[in-house]
Design a protein around this motif. Sequence first.
Motif, PDB file in Angstrom:
ATOM      1  N   GLY A 101       0.566  -1.449  -0.404  1.00 36.59           N
ATOM      2  CA  GLY A 101       0.037   0.202  -0.124  1.00 36.59           C
ATOM      3  C   GLY A 101       0.931   1.510   0.115  1.00 36.59           C
ATOM      4  N   VAL A 102       0.039   2.231  -0.209  1.00 41.50           N
ATOM      5  CA  VAL A 102       1.159   3.571  -0.602  1.00 41.50           C
ATOM      6  C   VAL A 102       0.583   4.267   1.426  1.00 41.50           C
ATOM      7  CG1 VAL A 102       1.294   5.396  -1.238  1.00 41.50           C
ATOM      8  CG2 VAL A 102       1.009   3.679  -2.459  1.00 41.50           C
ATOM      9  N   HIS A 103       1.647   4.777   1.323  1.00 38.05           N
ATOM     10  CA  HIS A 103       1.527   5.355   3.186  1.00 38.05           C
ATOM     11  C   HIS A 103       2.196   6.662   3.068  1.00 38.05           C
ATOM     12  CE1 HIS A 103       0.821   6.890   7.039  1.00 38.05           C
ATOM     13  NE2 HIS A 103       1.629   7.061   7.222  1.00 38.05           N
ATOM     14  N   ARG A 104       0.924   7.960   2.583  1.00 36.28           N
ATOM     15  CA  ARG A 104       1.546   9.116   3.076  1.00 36.28           C
ATOM     16  C   ARG A 104       2.179  10.184   4.183  1.00 36.28           C
ATOM     17  NH1 ARG A 104       0.534  14.586  -0.218  1.00 36.28           N
ATOM     18  NH2 ARG A 104       1.349  13.357  -1.793  1.00 36.28           N
ATOM     19  N   VAL A 105       3.774  10.757   4.505  1.00 36.53           N
ATOM     20  CA  VAL A 105       3.838  11.087   5.354  1.00 36.53           C
ATOM     21  C   VAL A 105       4.338  12.284   5.917  1.00 36.53           C
ATOM     22  CG1 VAL A 105       6.074  10.582   7.265  1.00 36.53           C
ATOM     23  CG2 VAL A 105       5.898   8.767   5.714  1.00 36.53           C
ATOM     24  N   LEU A 106       3.676  13.101   6.206  1.00 41.70           N
ATOM     25  CA  LEU A 106       4.518  13.968   6.619  1.00 41.70           C
ATOM     26  C   LEU A 106       5.337  15.065   7.418  1.00 41.70           C
ATOM     27  CD1 LEU A 106       0.094  15.138   7.130  1.00 41.70           C
ATOM     28  CD2 LEU A 106       1.014  15.194   5.335  1.00 41.70           C
ATOM     29  N   LEU A 107       5.949  15.823   7.404  1.00 44.35           N
ATOM     30  CA  LEU A 107       6.948  16.289   7.503  1.00 44.35           C
ATOM     31  C   LEU A 107       6.493  18.244   8.420  1.00 44.35           C
ATOM     32  CD1 LEU A 107       9.809  15.591   5.150  1.00 44.35           C
ATOM     33  CD2 LEU A 107       8.767  14.642   6.611  1.00 44.35           C
ATOM     34  N   ASP A 108       7.879  18.176   9.452  1.00 46.29           N
ATOM     35  CA  ASP A 108       7.013  18.948  10.539  1.00 46.29           C
ATOM     36  C   ASP A 108       7.370  20.444   9.231  1.00 46.29           C
ATOM     37  OD1 ASP A 108       6.755  17.724  12.656  1.00 46.29           O
ATOM     38  OD2 ASP A 108       8.777  18.040  12.993  1.00 46.29           O
ATOM     39  N   SER A 109       8.389  20.168   8.563  1.00 46.07           N
ATOM     40  CA  SER A 109       7.916  21.938   6.910  1.00 46.07           C
ATOM     41  C   SER A 109       7.140  22.026   6.374  1.00 46.07           C
ATOM     42  CB  SER A 109       9.431  21.509   6.324  1.00 46.07           C
ATOM     43  OG  SER A 109       8.958  20.133   5.789  1.00 46.07           O
ATOM     44  N   GLY A 110       6.029  20.489   6.883  1.00 41.58           N
ATOM     45  CA  GLY A 110       4.645  20.972   5.520  1.00 41.58           C
ATOM     46  C   GLY A 110       5.085  20.013   4.534  1.00 41.58           C
ATOM     47  N   HIS A 111       5.835  20.071   4.330  1.00 42.30           N
ATOM     48  CA  HIS A 111       6.102  18.367   2.919  1.00 42.30           C
ATOM     49  C   HIS A 111       5.744  17.705   3.609  1.00 42.30           C
ATOM     50  CE1 HIS A 111       9.541  22.641   1.657  1.00 42.30           C
ATOM     51  NE2 HIS A 111       8.401  21.597   0.880  1.00 42.30           N
ATOM     52  N   SER A 112       5.518  16.664   2.467  1.00 38.62           N
ATOM     53  CA  SER A 112       5.238  14.700   2.891  1.00 38.62           C
ATOM     54  C   SER A 112       5.721  14.120   1.366  1.00 38.62           C
ATOM     55  CB  SER A 112       3.604  15.398   2.436  1.00 38.62           C
ATOM     56  OG  SER A 112       3.343  15.361   1.128  1.00 38.62           O
ATOM     57  N   PHE A 113       5.443  13.207   1.505  1.00 42.74           N
ATOM     58  CA  PHE A 113       5.996  12.005   0.645  1.00 42.74           C
ATOM     59  C   PHE A 113       5.629  10.881   0.773  1.00 42.74           C
ATOM     60  CE2 PHE A 113       9.096  11.477   4.215  1.00 42.74           C
ATOM     61  CZ  PHE A 113       8.697  10.017   4.033  1.00 42.74           C
ATOM     62  N   ASP A 114       5.882  10.035  -0.045  1.00 43.50           N
ATOM     63  CA  ASP A 114       5.429   8.239   0.044  1.00 43.50           C
ATOM     64  C   ASP A 114       5.951   7.485  -0.041  1.00 43.50           C
ATOM     65  OD1 ASP A 114       2.240  10.033  -0.896  1.00 43.50           O
ATOM     66  OD2 ASP A 114       3.570  10.073  -3.076  1.00 43.50           O
ATOM     67  N   THR A 115       5.528   6.534   1.384  1.00 49.25           N
ATOM     68  CA  THR A 115       5.986   5.372   0.986  1.00 49.25           C
ATOM     69  C   THR A 115       5.546   4.102   0.717  1.00 49.25           C
ATOM     70  OG1 THR A 115       4.929   5.139   3.731  1.00 49.25           O
ATOM     71  CG2 THR A 115       6.797   6.993   3.191  1.00 49.25           C
ATOM     72  N   LEU A 116       6.240   3.022   0.941  1.00 50.43           N
ATOM     73  CA  LEU A 116       5.452   1.804   0.495  1.00 50.43           C
ATOM     74  C   LEU A 116       5.182   0.990   1.801  1.00 50.43           C
ATOM     75  CD1 LEU A 116       6.899   0.851  -2.486  1.00 50.43           C
ATOM     76  CD2 LEU A 116       4.459   1.882  -2.329  1.00 50.43           C
ATOM     77  N   VAL A 117       3.559   0.255   2.056  1.00 52.21           N
ATOM     78  CA  VAL A 117       3.597  -0.462   3.506  1.00 52.21           C
ATOM     79  C   VAL A 117       3.516  -1.880   3.201  1.00 52.21           C
ATOM     80  CG1 VAL A 117       3.655   1.854   4.709  1.00 52.21           C
ATOM     81  CG2 VAL A 117       1.887   0.055   3.683  1.00 52.21           C
ATOM     82  N   LEU A 118       3.491  -2.934   3.937  1.00 52.53           N
ATOM     83  CA  LEU A 118       3.244  -3.675   3.988  1.00 52.53           C
ATOM     84  C   LEU A 118       1.777  -3.940   4.159  1.00 52.53           C
ATOM     85  CD1 LEU A 118       5.344  -6.845   5.110  1.00 52.53           C
ATOM     86  CD2 LEU A 118       4.878  -5.435   2.916  1.00 52.53           C
ATOM     87  N   THR A 119       0.664  -4.678   3.313  1.00 53.20           N
ATOM     88  CA  THR A 119      -0.894  -4.941   3.252  1.00 53.20           C
ATOM     89  C   THR A 119      -0.927  -6.169   3.707  1.00 53.20           C
ATOM     90  OG1 THR A 119      -1.199  -5.278   1.619  1.00 53.20           O
ATOM     91  CG2 THR A 119      -1.165  -3.230   1.402  1.00 53.20           C
ATOM     92  N   PRO A 120      -2.457  -6.399   3.654  1.00 59.45           N
ATOM     93  CA  PRO A 120      -3.059  -7.886   4.542  1.00 59.45           C
ATOM     94  C   PRO A 120      -2.597  -9.320   2.866  1.00 59.45           C
ATOM     95  CG  PRO A 120      -4.157  -6.798   5.518  1.00 59.45           C
ATOM     96  CD  PRO A 120      -3.267  -6.001   4.741  1.00 59.45           C
ATOM     97  N   GLY A 121      -2.282  -8.427   1.982  1.00 62.39           N
ATOM     98  CA  GLY A 121      -2.134  -8.428   0.331  1.00 62.39           C
ATOM     99  C   GLY A 121      -0.756  -9.266   0.162  1.00 62.39           C
ATOM    100  N   SER A 122      -0.134  -9.324   1.217  1.00 64.11           N
ATOM    101  CA  SER A 122       0.735  -9.106   1.246  1.00 64.11           C
ATOM    102  C   SER A 122       1.809 -10.683   1.491  1.00 64.11           C
ATOM    103  CB  SER A 122       2.359  -8.530   2.066  1.00 64.11           C
ATOM    104  OG  SER A 122       2.042  -6.662   2.003  1.00 64.11           O
ATOM    105  N   ARG A 123       0.646 -11.819   2.637  1.00 63.86           N
ATOM    106  CA  ARG A 123       0.936 -12.779   3.400  1.00 63.86           C
ATOM    107  C   ARG A 123       1.248 -13.977   1.909  1.00 63.86           C
ATOM    108  NH1 ARG A 123      -2.409 -11.670   6.749  1.00 63.86           N
ATOM    109  NH2 ARG A 123      -1.020 -11.118   7.927  1.00 63.86           N
ATOM    110  N   PRO A 124      -0.122 -13.791   1.214  1.00 61.56           N
ATOM    111  CA  PRO A 124       0.517 -15.116   0.482  1.00 61.56           C
ATOM    112  C   PRO A 124       1.167 -14.987  -0.987  1.00 61.56           C
ATOM    113  CG  PRO A 124      -2.040 -14.084   0.294  1.00 61.56           C
ATOM    114  CD  PRO A 124      -0.959 -13.475   0.759  1.00 61.56           C
ATOM    115  N   VAL A 125       1.818 -14.031  -0.847  1.00 59.99           N
ATOM    116  CA  VAL A 125       3.161 -13.777  -1.804  1.00 59.99           C
ATOM    117  C   VAL A 125       4.147 -13.981  -1.010  1.00 59.99           C
ATOM    118  CG1 VAL A 125       4.214 -12.367  -3.468  1.00 59.99           C
ATOM    119  CG2 VAL A 125       1.535 -11.728  -3.457  1.00 59.99           C
ATOM    120  N   LEU A 126       4.202 -13.309   0.322  1.00 59.07           N
ATOM    121  CA  LEU A 126       5.657 -13.670   1.382  1.00 59.07           C
ATOM    122  C   LEU A 126       5.926 -15.391   1.294  1.00 59.07           C
ATOM    123  CD1 LEU A 126       5.523 -10.714   3.795  1.00 59.07           C
ATOM    124  CD2 LEU A 126       8.273 -11.246   2.013  1.00 59.07           C
TER     125      LEU A 126
END
Length: 645
Positions: A514-539
């Motif tokens: 999944g995609v998770h947005r991280v907000l910084l103290d400066s007001g900027h943000s960036f997108d990160t990748l995270v695991l989901t329940p759908g990760s399990r069958p592939v792993l």
Amino acid sequence: MSPAHSVLHDVFGYEHFRGPQEAIIEHVSAGGDALVLMPTGGGKSLCYQVPAIVRREAGHGVTLVVSPLIALMHDQVGALLEAGVEAAFLNSTLDWPQTLEVERRLARGELTMLYAAPERVTTERFIALLDGLHERGQLSLIAIDEAHCVSQWGHDFRPEYRQLALLHQRYPEVPRIALTATADELTRADIVAGLELGDARLFISSFDRPNIRYRLEEKKEPLAQLIRFIEREHPGEAGVVYCQSRKRVEEMAAALRDAGVQALPYHAGMPADQRQQHQDRFLREDGIVMVATIAFGMGIDKPDVRFVAHLDMPKNIEGYYQETGRAGRDGLPADAWMVYGLQDVVNQRRMIDDGDAAEEFKAVLRGKLDALLALAEATDCRRVRLLRYFGEEYGRPAAGPPQGGPAPSGGSEPREAGSVGATCGNCDNCLNPPAVWDGTDAARKLLSTIYRVQQANGLSFGAGHLLDIVRGKDTEKVRQFGHERLSTFGIGKEYSDNQLRGVLRQLLALGAIGVHRVLLDSGHSFDTLVLTPGSRPVLRGEQSVPLRQATAQATPRRTRRASAPPVAAANLDPDAQVRFINLKAWRAEVAREHNLPAYVIFHDATLAAIAERNPVSMGDLQGINGMGATKLDKYGEEVLRVCRA
């Protein structure tokens, strides 16, 4: 001849109806309600224009056409006037005296068709006009164009369309026809509910546009890829380039101009007069490339758009299909070309996840995005998958109720297109079948890395950093977080950056990350990748990840030199090509005099047919498609003069 055939021949100059047009027109002319699904360029406008004229001649009065765009109203009314049909529009381009004159003509019963936007139709003043017509028995038909705008699931949702149900509530005996080029089952059901069309007959034309060649490439250097595509295959030809943001539109238009392409920007942030000027140039001049956001395009009738290019991935297949359908409306060869990358998928997924909609709504949007990504990553025929999404098997009619049967009362989520053996011979996968590789091992290594990074730091990271870890790159950021000590550091050295990005795209499509947005103290943000329940069958190795092999751009099958004749005239002999060029020059003069796009006077295909026939008398012009009685009387002698010259 039936009344409908007489109108088709005498007014519009055509000998035969296309596809289900005849059945639709006969049903609506007789007073029936209809929901019509027909691809862009399939002849939707005739499905209400012919019944409007037939019913007018039978004494039923005026047809109201609800249309969402001012430019479309202007061009369609201009084309009807050229064909000898009394039509008008009411919109913001008219001043008060002009508005009053249209209303007087309406009251005097002089109009066959009146065009208006949904925002105007639902005002008290407009309803009062309709009430007057209705009381006199002179409200003949209501046509609702671009009906997908009524649906919250559609790609062009406009809340004003939801209010159009009051037309049925107020005038229940007046027949209605709703038309759209794009609607899956869910959207169709929403149209029926929103417009109260439960008793309407559903007419589904084939969604296939065989003249369009579909090509989707991995995004590497998008500007260079686009310039190469235009220079090799469409020099000097009209096209539309879609971008996600206004800033990117401006940048790409400027870059294309620097490369020698006649390119103009178009987006909602531009002044209205500048947008109108650019749109007018695109419609009236040859060879203009419009670089635009999705604010441009709906209702554009220009027939000779030779390509539609996407530099960013759309939100769903409906949007993609609607936008690509603006190419090749004349039935001649055209290209639907798109480049896409991992960041496109991340951006679209993030916009869904960060939206304010309910989770149920977001789930549908994710499913639509995943279906488009599956189309992009497919290794089998693009056309088969595209048609199956809309419920149609390639080479067979669309699924659902029998053609002309009752409209659906309920819907379901879009069905994912499956792989079948059919091939169309006119998409990149059919012309140059891609190699396939098993990305399951690479997928498990990527997922393990995401897990261990989160375990080690309690943080999530973007795709670039994760790829650096998997490929064992010694970067400052890797050292900063101590990720060179992870057990997965360098575990995927054998894979290229492009291969791993392809794996990440597929994992997003599968819902395994999944995609998770991280907000910084400066007001900027960036997108990160995270695991989901759908990760399990592939792993666990329970789900495989087959992928298309990233390859260099294939040599295009269809190339054109800058000196090549226009597509419509490609099969004419040299003398006929000269006549065609002269006819185009004459048509341009007439169009300027009438302040209309040239194709409203005559389409290129009509000019090519005239040039090929080389007429010497008025009788020789009869029977040419697009040469109706009014146009024959108005332009016949001039056409003969041009051909003699």
